[in-house]
Write a protein that holds these residues in place. Structure first.
Motif, PDB file in Angstrom:
ATOM      1  N   GLU A  94       0.872  -1.158   0.097  1.00 55.62           N
ATOM      2  CA  GLU A  94       0.016   0.101  -0.107  1.00 55.62           C
ATOM      3  C   GLU A  94       0.979   1.329  -0.073  1.00 55.62           C
ATOM      4  O   GLU A  94       1.741   1.391   0.886  1.00 55.62           O
ATOM      5  CB  GLU A  94      -0.891  -0.025   1.137  1.00 55.62           C
ATOM      6  CG  GLU A  94      -1.904   1.284   1.207  1.00 55.62           C
ATOM      7  CD  GLU A  94      -2.831   1.042   2.597  1.00 55.62           C
ATOM      8  OE1 GLU A  94      -4.114   1.436   2.470  1.00 55.62           O
ATOM      9  OE2 GLU A  94      -2.398   0.465   3.625  1.00 55.62           O
ATOM     10  N   ASN A 102      -4.050   2.747  10.177  1.00 53.82           N
ATOM     11  CA  ASN A 102      -4.843   1.618   9.215  1.00 53.82           C
ATOM     12  C   ASN A 102      -5.034   0.369   9.632  1.00 53.82           C
ATOM     13  O   ASN A 102      -5.132  -0.731   8.784  1.00 53.82           O
ATOM     14  CB  ASN A 102      -4.512   1.985   7.558  1.00 53.82           C
ATOM     15  CG  ASN A 102      -4.583   3.503   7.209  1.00 53.82           C
ATOM     16  OD1 ASN A 102      -5.660   3.958   6.821  1.00 53.82           O
ATOM     17  ND2 ASN A 102      -3.623   4.136   7.570  1.00 53.82           N
ATOM     18  N   ASP A 162      -6.974  -1.806  10.983  1.00 51.58           N
ATOM     19  CA  ASP A 162      -7.959  -2.743  10.468  1.00 51.58           C
ATOM     20  C   ASP A 162      -7.842  -3.024   9.156  1.00 51.58           C
ATOM     21  O   ASP A 162      -8.167  -4.333   8.910  1.00 51.58           O
ATOM     22  CB  ASP A 162      -9.390  -1.833  10.693  1.00 51.58           C
ATOM     23  CG  ASP A 162      -9.515  -1.332  11.906  1.00 51.58           C
ATOM     24  OD1 ASP A 162      -9.324  -2.185  13.149  1.00 51.58           O
ATOM     25  OD2 ASP A 162      -9.952  -0.187  12.434  1.00 51.58           O
ATOM     26  N   THR A 163      -7.759  -2.105   8.172  1.00 50.55           N
ATOM     27  CA  THR A 163      -7.526  -2.814   6.587  1.00 50.55           C
ATOM     28  C   THR A 163      -6.291  -3.563   6.543  1.00 50.55           C
ATOM     29  O   THR A 163      -6.343  -4.520   5.869  1.00 50.55           O
ATOM     30  CB  THR A 163      -7.409  -1.492   5.942  1.00 50.55           C
ATOM     31  OG1 THR A 163      -8.516  -0.649   6.047  1.00 50.55           O
ATOM     32  CG2 THR A 163      -7.101  -1.810   4.429  1.00 50.55           C
ATOM     33  N   GLN A 164      -5.020  -3.330   7.341  1.00 53.93           N
ATOM     34  CA  GLN A 164      -3.991  -4.029   7.226  1.00 53.93           C
ATOM     35  C   GLN A 164      -4.051  -5.297   7.487  1.00 53.93           C
ATOM     36  O   GLN A 164      -3.677  -6.192   6.999  1.00 53.93           O
ATOM     37  CB  GLN A 164      -2.916  -3.196   7.877  1.00 53.93           C
ATOM     38  CG  GLN A 164      -2.340  -1.886   7.296  1.00 53.93           C
ATOM     39  CD  GLN A 164      -1.429  -2.105   5.953  1.00 53.93           C
ATOM     40  OE1 GLN A 164      -0.821  -3.328   5.709  1.00 53.93           O
ATOM     41  NE2 GLN A 164      -1.615  -1.304   5.029  1.00 53.93           N
ATOM     42  N   ALA A 207      -5.740  -7.453   5.152  1.00 55.34           N
ATOM     43  CA  ALA A 207      -5.335  -7.846   3.968  1.00 55.34           C
ATOM     44  C   ALA A 207      -4.141  -8.601   4.016  1.00 55.34           C
ATOM     45  O   ALA A 207      -3.732  -9.172   3.007  1.00 55.34           O
ATOM     46  CB  ALA A 207      -4.969  -6.314   3.360  1.00 55.34           C
ATOM     47  N   SER A 241     -16.906  -6.444  10.751  1.00 55.05           N
ATOM     48  CA  SER A 241     -15.743  -6.947   9.959  1.00 55.05           C
ATOM     49  C   SER A 241     -15.830  -8.584  10.287  1.00 55.05           C
ATOM     50  O   SER A 241     -14.953  -9.273   9.538  1.00 55.05           O
ATOM     51  CB  SER A 241     -14.565  -6.180   9.946  1.00 55.05           C
ATOM     52  OG  SER A 241     -14.036  -6.325  11.142  1.00 55.05           O
TER      53      SER A 241
END
Length: 247
Positions: free
Chosen positions: A85, A176, A178-180, A183, A222
């Motif tokens: 990212e 970030n 939560d996204t990391q 992913a 999530s």
């Protein structure tokens, strides 16, 4: 893993002679690794220099920045299929003034004009990722003698402004998280809330109360709650979870 010095010199000479790169633009990859409550970052050590750097390199004229980041990361470390990212652009005018390239070329007896492009100002685009460092094998390329994982709060002497890049990359990962985590495949497909909390506490470098953490995470919507995890112990069996995106 040692690289033959003659091959190293040949590859370095080939690199600086090419005219296929975008002028004054580079990419640097900040790969953070997590395992068993420890957070580390992957670094490379230059041949003949007591300096470490992030896996980085130049951008070909015919490739996108993201393609360049993936290619450079593979060429420098053999890491492939890593979620990357883009997180920041580093453009301070003094960021490459510590003469690393000059010293490296001088040590290899490679003569380059003082106005060569490799000595000029570079703006670098940072990419980051969060992985389980025990699940990957890394290998140094011809420009470096070793790859190694360092704890993020125990960095060695760094080249260029790479210590700052690590710091900014870590802040991005934390903001970030939560996204990391979704992913990065840091966790197995099914995991306990305690395992997830360990990842959060390690990356964020702070402790959470169990009930507060669970309430915060479930509010993100999530996770999907699954069956209970029975391990044969007398303790109350915890529920297993998985990310909704993995259904």
């Amino acid at each position: 893993m040692k690289i033959d010095d003659s091959k190293n010199k040949q590859n370095l000479k080939q690199l600086i002679d090419t005219k296929e790169y975008v002028a004054h633009i580079s990419v640097d990859c900040t790969i953070f690794g997590f395992h068993n409550g420890i957070l580390k970052v992957l670094l490379l050590k230059y041949h003949d220099l007591d300096l470490w750097s992030l896996p980085g390199g130049f951008v070909f004229n015919d490739e996108d920045l993201r393609e360049a980041a993936s290619r450079v990361l593979y060429e420098r470390t053999h890491l492939a299929d890593i979620f990357l990212e883009q997180f920041h652009t580093f453009g301070r005018k003094e960021r490459t003034e510590n003469n690393v390239h000059q010293i490296l070329l001088k040590n290899k007896n490679i003569e380059v004009p003082k106005d060569h492009w490799i000595f000029q100002r570079f703006i670098t685009v940072g990419y980051c990722s969060l992985i389980d460092f025990t699940l990957v094998d890394t290998f140094p390329d011809a420009f470096n003698e070793t790859c190694a994982w360092f704890e993020v709060n125990k960095l060695p002497k760094m080249a260029f402004d790479h210590e700052r890049i690590v710091e900014v990359g870590l802040n991005h990962i934390r903001k970030n998280i939560d996204t990391q985590i979704v992913a990065s495949n840091l966790l197995p497909e099914k995991f306990t809330m305690k395992e997830l909390q360990t990842v959060y506490e390690t990356v964020l470098d702070e402790k959470f109360r169990r009930n507060n953490f669970q309430r915060k995470i479930l509010a993100l919507n999530s996770l999907e709650r699954l069956e209970k995890f029975f391990d044969g112990s007398p303790n109350k069996a915890p529920y297993l979870y998985r990310f909704v995106s993995q259904k």
